[in-house]
Design an enzyme around this catalytic site. Structure first.
Site, PDB file in Angstrom:
ATOM      1  N   LYS A   1     -16.221  17.584   9.720  1.00 26.72           N
ATOM      2  CA  LYS A   1     -17.442  17.000  10.292  1.00 26.72           C
ATOM      3  C   LYS A   1     -17.575  17.391  11.764  1.00 26.72           C
ATOM      4  O   LYS A   1     -18.607  17.894  12.202  1.00 26.72           O
ATOM      5  CB  LYS A   1     -17.373  15.476  10.159  1.00 26.72           C
ATOM      6  CG  LYS A   1     -18.321  14.716  11.070  1.00 26.72           C
ATOM      7  CD  LYS A   1     -18.227  13.230  10.870  1.00 26.72           C
ATOM      8  CE  LYS A   1     -17.187  12.515  11.696  1.00 26.72           C
ATOM      9  NZ  LYS A   1     -17.513  12.349  13.116  1.00 26.72           N
ATOM     10  N   ASN A   2     -16.515  17.155  12.537  1.00 31.39           N
ATOM     11  CA  ASN A   2     -16.619  17.341  13.993  1.00 31.39           C
ATOM     12  C   ASN A   2     -16.699  18.808  14.405  1.00 31.39           C
ATOM     13  O   ASN A   2     -17.100  19.111  15.523  1.00 31.39           O
ATOM     14  CB  ASN A   2     -15.449  16.651  14.702  1.00 31.39           C
ATOM     15  CG  ASN A   2     -15.583  15.137  14.648  1.00 31.39           C
ATOM     16  OD1 ASN A   2     -16.616  14.619  14.226  1.00 31.39           O
ATOM     17  ND2 ASN A   2     -14.546  14.424  15.057  1.00 31.39           N
TER      18      ASN A   2
ATOM     19  N   CYS B   1     -20.502   1.941  21.724  1.00 29.38           N
ATOM     20  CA  CYS B   1     -19.886   2.229  20.434  1.00 29.38           C
ATOM     21  C   CYS B   1     -18.874   1.130  20.156  1.00 29.38           C
ATOM     22  O   CYS B   1     -18.571   0.328  21.025  1.00 29.38           O
ATOM     23  CB  CYS B   1     -19.307   3.634  20.479  1.00 29.38           C
ATOM     24  SG  CYS B   1     -17.618   3.834  20.110  1.00 29.38           S
TER      25      CYS B   1
ATOM     26  N   ARG C   1     -18.064   4.565  25.985  1.00 22.76           N
ATOM     27  CA  ARG C   1     -18.159   6.011  25.698  1.00 22.76           C
ATOM     28  C   ARG C   1     -19.313   6.676  26.468  1.00 22.76           C
ATOM     29  O   ARG C   1     -20.335   7.072  25.887  1.00 22.76           O
ATOM     30  CB  ARG C   1     -18.277   6.267  24.200  1.00 22.76           C
ATOM     31  CG  ARG C   1     -17.028   5.854  23.457  1.00 22.76           C
ATOM     32  CD  ARG C   1     -17.074   6.227  22.015  1.00 22.76           C
ATOM     33  NE  ARG C   1     -16.835   7.633  21.766  1.00 22.76           N
ATOM     34  CZ  ARG C   1     -17.059   8.241  20.601  1.00 22.76           C
ATOM     35  NH1 ARG C   1     -17.528   7.561  19.585  1.00 22.76           N
ATOM     36  NH2 ARG C   1     -16.810   9.513  20.446  1.00 22.76           N
TER      37      ARG C   1
ATOM     38  N   ASP D   1      -7.994  10.340  16.835  1.00 19.32           N
ATOM     39  CA  ASP D   1      -8.631  10.083  15.538  1.00 19.32           C
ATOM     40  C   ASP D   1      -7.618   9.821  14.423  1.00 19.32           C
ATOM     41  O   ASP D   1      -8.011   9.532  13.290  1.00 19.32           O
ATOM     42  CB  ASP D   1      -9.540  11.258  15.139  1.00 19.32           C
ATOM     43  CG  ASP D   1     -10.765  11.346  16.032  1.00 19.32           C
ATOM     44  OD1 ASP D   1     -11.080  10.350  16.715  1.00 19.32           O
ATOM     45  OD2 ASP D   1     -11.407  12.408  16.050  1.00 19.32           O
TER      46      ASP D   1
ATOM     47  N   ARG E   1     -19.370   8.151   6.774  1.00 17.77           N
ATOM     48  CA  ARG E   1     -19.763   9.085   7.846  1.00 17.77           C
ATOM     49  C   ARG E   1     -18.824  10.281   7.905  1.00 17.77           C
ATOM     50  O   ARG E   1     -19.211  11.338   8.390  1.00 17.77           O
ATOM     51  CB  ARG E   1     -19.704   8.388   9.207  1.00 17.77           C
ATOM     52  CG  ARG E   1     -20.646   7.247   9.345  1.00 17.77           C
ATOM     53  CD  ARG E   1     -20.554   6.677  10.720  1.00 17.77           C
ATOM     54  NE  ARG E   1     -20.824   7.732  11.704  1.00 17.77           N
ATOM     55  CZ  ARG E   1     -20.905   7.528  13.001  1.00 17.77           C
ATOM     56  NH1 ARG E   1     -20.740   6.338  13.484  1.00 17.77           N
ATOM     57  NH2 ARG E   1     -21.144   8.519  13.815  1.00 17.77           N
TER      58      ARG E   1
HETATM   59  N1  EPU Z   1     -15.732  10.628  28.714  1.00 15.10           N
HETATM   60  C1  EPU Z   1     -16.301  10.225  29.911  1.00 15.10           C
HETATM   61  N2  EPU Z   1     -17.535  10.713  30.228  1.00 15.10           N
HETATM   62  C2  EPU Z   1     -18.203  11.571  29.418  1.00 15.10           C
HETATM   63  C3  EPU Z   1     -17.620  11.982  28.218  1.00 15.10           C
HETATM   64  C4  EPU Z   1     -16.377  11.487  27.886  1.00 15.10           C
HETATM   65  O1  EPU Z   1     -15.720   9.461  30.655  1.00 15.10           O
HETATM   66  O2  EPU Z   1     -19.315  11.969  29.786  1.00 15.10           O
HETATM   67  C5  EPU Z   1     -14.395  10.127  28.345  1.00 15.10           C
HETATM   68  C6  EPU Z   1     -14.405   9.250  27.101  1.00 15.10           C
HETATM   69  O3  EPU Z   1     -14.739   7.915  27.396  1.00 15.10           O
HETATM   70  C7  EPU Z   1     -12.976   9.413  26.594  1.00 15.10           C
HETATM   71  C8  EPU Z   1     -12.647  10.856  26.963  1.00 15.10           C
HETATM   72  O4  EPU Z   1     -13.605  11.236  27.945  1.00 15.10           O
HETATM   73  O5  EPU Z   1     -12.113   8.553  27.285  1.00 15.10           O
HETATM   74  C9  EPU Z   1     -12.699  11.841  25.834  1.00 15.10           C
HETATM   75  O6  EPU Z   1     -13.902  11.692  25.088  1.00 15.10           O
HETATM   76  P1  EPU Z   1     -14.643  12.950  24.439  1.00 15.10           P
HETATM   77  O7  EPU Z   1     -15.874  13.225  25.220  1.00 15.10           O
HETATM   78  O8  EPU Z   1     -13.651  14.053  24.299  1.00 15.10           O
HETATM   79  O9  EPU Z   1     -15.056  12.408  23.017  1.00 15.10           O
HETATM   80  P2  EPU Z   1     -16.348  12.785  22.186  1.00 15.10           P
HETATM   81  O10 EPU Z   1     -16.698  14.207  22.405  1.00 15.10           O
HETATM   82  O11 EPU Z   1     -17.398  11.760  22.401  1.00 15.10           O
HETATM   83  C10 EPU Z   1     -15.104  13.668  20.053  1.00 15.10           C
HETATM   84  C11 EPU Z   1     -15.066  13.329  18.597  1.00 15.10           C
HETATM   85  C12 EPU Z   1     -14.376  11.981  18.420  1.00 15.10           C
HETATM   86  C13 EPU Z   1     -12.967  12.080  18.998  1.00 15.10           C
HETATM   87  C14 EPU Z   1     -13.036  12.534  20.469  1.00 15.10           C
HETATM   88  C15 EPU Z   1     -11.670  12.765  21.090  1.00 15.10           C
HETATM   89  C16 EPU Z   1     -17.030  14.336  17.654  1.00 15.10           C
HETATM   90  C17 EPU Z   1     -18.388  14.180  17.082  1.00 15.10           C
HETATM   91  N3  EPU Z   1     -16.424  13.247  18.078  1.00 15.10           N
HETATM   92  O12 EPU Z   1     -15.840  12.617  20.698  1.00 15.10           O
HETATM   93  O13 EPU Z   1     -14.280  11.786  17.015  1.00 15.10           O
HETATM   94  O14 EPU Z   1     -12.349  10.820  18.934  1.00 15.10           O
HETATM   95  O15 EPU Z   1     -13.780  13.761  20.567  1.00 15.10           O
HETATM   96  O16 EPU Z   1     -10.974  13.756  20.416  1.00 15.10           O
HETATM   97  O17 EPU Z   1     -16.505  15.449  17.681  1.00 15.10           O
HETATM   98  C18 EPU Z   1     -14.209  10.506  15.037  1.00 15.10           C
HETATM   99  O18 EPU Z   1     -14.356  11.559  14.404  1.00 15.10           O
HETATM  100  O19 EPU Z   1     -13.862   9.413  14.495  1.00 15.10           O
HETATM  101  C19 EPU Z   1     -14.433  10.514  16.475  1.00 15.10           C
HETATM  102  C20 EPU Z   1     -14.714   9.436  17.164  1.00 15.10           C
END
Ligand code: EPU
Length: 423
Positions: free
Chosen positions: A22-23, A118, A123, A308, A400
């Site tokens: 998915k991701n 969330c 997030r 995850d 999902r």
């Molecule tokens: N963060 C910030 N500011 C931002 C973006 C992120 O502070 O603008 C922080 C977040 O709060 C967190 C850290 O950076 O503490 C890392 O978050 P990241 O941005 O890497 O997460 P994401 O891109 O929103 C993806 C996956 C998540 C997975 C995370 C971490 C997708 C669609 N989602 O989320 O997957 O947990 O990377 O590996 O790819 C899941 O599949 O269950 C899921 C939640």
């Protein structure tokens, strides 16, 4: 609304095919908008998040054809005219925010809803927005929407992510490949999903240096061409079933169609529990030990232990002989599954961003509630080793991100039924 009714305990024995990720698929789908011809993605899973993103794409005027039988998704961006991602869709799935980078990059304009909170915390998307501003884009926030526009060519610059972020790296890549003369992302995410996106963009014609490292430099090209690409196997689904194969002393699972090279340190960590883990090409065999040993972990960015798989690991640790700790350094509040496992008899408590677990506790059936995708699958894992009939409510979270979960588990000995929870 559906629930699972799971009768346990059942050892799991047999073969489970791994689905497409998915991701990894979602960023590829967003990248398809950047091409000047259609893109075809193979091995796309039939999941609620994929259907949601299909609709996000369709809202813009993109043509999206999903052949569910073969898992082939074709996206034709030729008729895109509506440069927006509305709240009604973005609130269903945060990854819809990738539309900001994709639309801004391709068309120089975008109006994309902020995702909101969330289940496990705020997030934020501040890094996505600050990075695009650094690149030279004009960005304003209005009534819950990000409104962005850019000149045809932006200078670019250097932006350092703190903390490293998968989503921000993806969004900044999408925004920059057609716009920024030169743009460097420091502390970029190195997760396999980001690497696959970089490879896809390169195949489309983008210039990206440093793929697979934490410094990515993009140099603008005029056009990108649609491509045909294979989506990656789902590494989190793989890790989840590896844990499932280790939890009951009589379980032995063979996972096919996986990509073990994307699992980082996970197989080695699982071996420390006493589980046998054998890797042979794209096949992984996991055999449970007679007695699981407690193994403490801390989540880290790739190739460290993935956040995850944190909830699934804690769930397995309730069945290990002894004490363990599971600390999440990526999300500090991702423990909503803990009170539900306690309802099943687990001995665990949360202190700051660590859950302390004492095992082995026999689990006994109860009704439990899913709060998010990974919490939800963890409750299923727990229910399969619990004595009696457990109801796992609100499994729409699970739909999902886990394709055909009940079929896959039923085929290896799980006793799991999907019923209408309100009937
Ligand atoms: N963060 C910030 N500011 C931002 C973006 C992120 O502070 O603008 C922080 C977040 O709060 C967190 C850290 O950076 O503490 C890392 O978050 P990241 O941005 O890497 O997460 P994401 O891109 O929103 C993806 C996956 C998540 C997975 C995370 C971490 C997708 C669609 N989602 O989320 O997957 O947990 O990377 O590996 O790819 C899941 O599949 O269950 C899921 C939640």
């Amino acid at each position: 609304m559906d629930k699972f009714v799971i009768e346990g305990p059942t050892p799991l024995q047999g073969t489970i095919p791994i689905s497409g990720s998915k991701n990894a698929a979602l960023p590829l789908m967003a990248a398809a908008l950047l091409g000047n011809s259609p893109t075809t993605i193979h091995n796309v899973p039939k999941l609620r998040d994929i259907y949601t993103f299909n609709n996000v794409l369709r809202v813009t005027g993109a043509r999206v054809d999903f052949d569910e039988e073969s898992g082939t998704l074709t996206i034709d961006p030729a008729n895109i005219s509506f440069l927006e991602a509305p709240y009604e869709l973005v609130r269903k799935m945060r990854a819809s925010f990738y539309m900001l980078g994709a639309l801004l990059g391709k068309y120089g304009e975008a109006k994309v809803s902020l995702p909101g909170g969330c289940a496990w915390g705020p997030r934020p998307v501040d890094l996505h927005i600050e990075g695009m501003k650094t690149m030279g884009a004009n960005i304003e926030l209005e009534q819950g929407y990000v409104i962005a526009n850019t000149e045809k060519v932006l200078d670019g610059g250097i932006y350092e992510l703190d903390p490293s972020s998968v989503g921000a790296t993806i969004n900044l890549l999408l925004a920059s490949v057609l716009r920024a003369s030169e743009f460097t992302i420091k502390n970029a995410a190195k997760e396999p999903d980001v690497v696959l996106l970089c490879k896809a963009l390169s195949n489309m014609g983008a210039e990206i240096d440093g793929i697979g490292t934490d410094t990515l430099t993009v140099r603008r090209v005029d056009t990108l061409t649609g491509i045909e690409i294979d989506n990656a196997p789902d590494r989190i689904e793989t890790g989840t079933f590896m844990i499932a194969g280790a939890m009951h002393p009589k379980s032995e699972l063979t996972l096919t169609g996986a990509d073990p090279s994307e699992l980082g340190a996970f197989p080695e960590t699982l071996r420390k529990t006493g589980a046998e883990v054998e890797i042979n090409g794209s096949t992984i065999r996991v055999k449970a030990p007679d007695t699981l040993k407690p193994v403490s972990i801390k989540t880290r960015t790739y190739p460290g232990f993935p956040t995850d798989l944190q909830a699934q690991w804690s769930t397995m640790m309730t069945q290990a002989e002894g004490d363990s700790k599971v600390t999440d350094t990526i999300y500090y509040d991702r423990f909503s599954y803990v009170p539900e496992l306690v309802r099943l008899g687990a001995d665990m408590n949360v202190e700051k961003n660590t859950v302390h677990i004492s095992g082995k506790t026999p689990l006994k059936s109860a009704s439990v509630m899913s709060t998010d995708l990974r919490a939800s699958v963890s409750l299923v894992l727990a229910a399969m080793v619990a004595e009696g009939s457990t109801d796992v409510l609100r499994i729409y979270h699970l739909d999902r991100g886990y394709e055909d979960l009940e079929e896959k588990l039923s085929r290896v000995g799980g006793n799991i039924k999907r019923l209408d929870q309100d009937a």
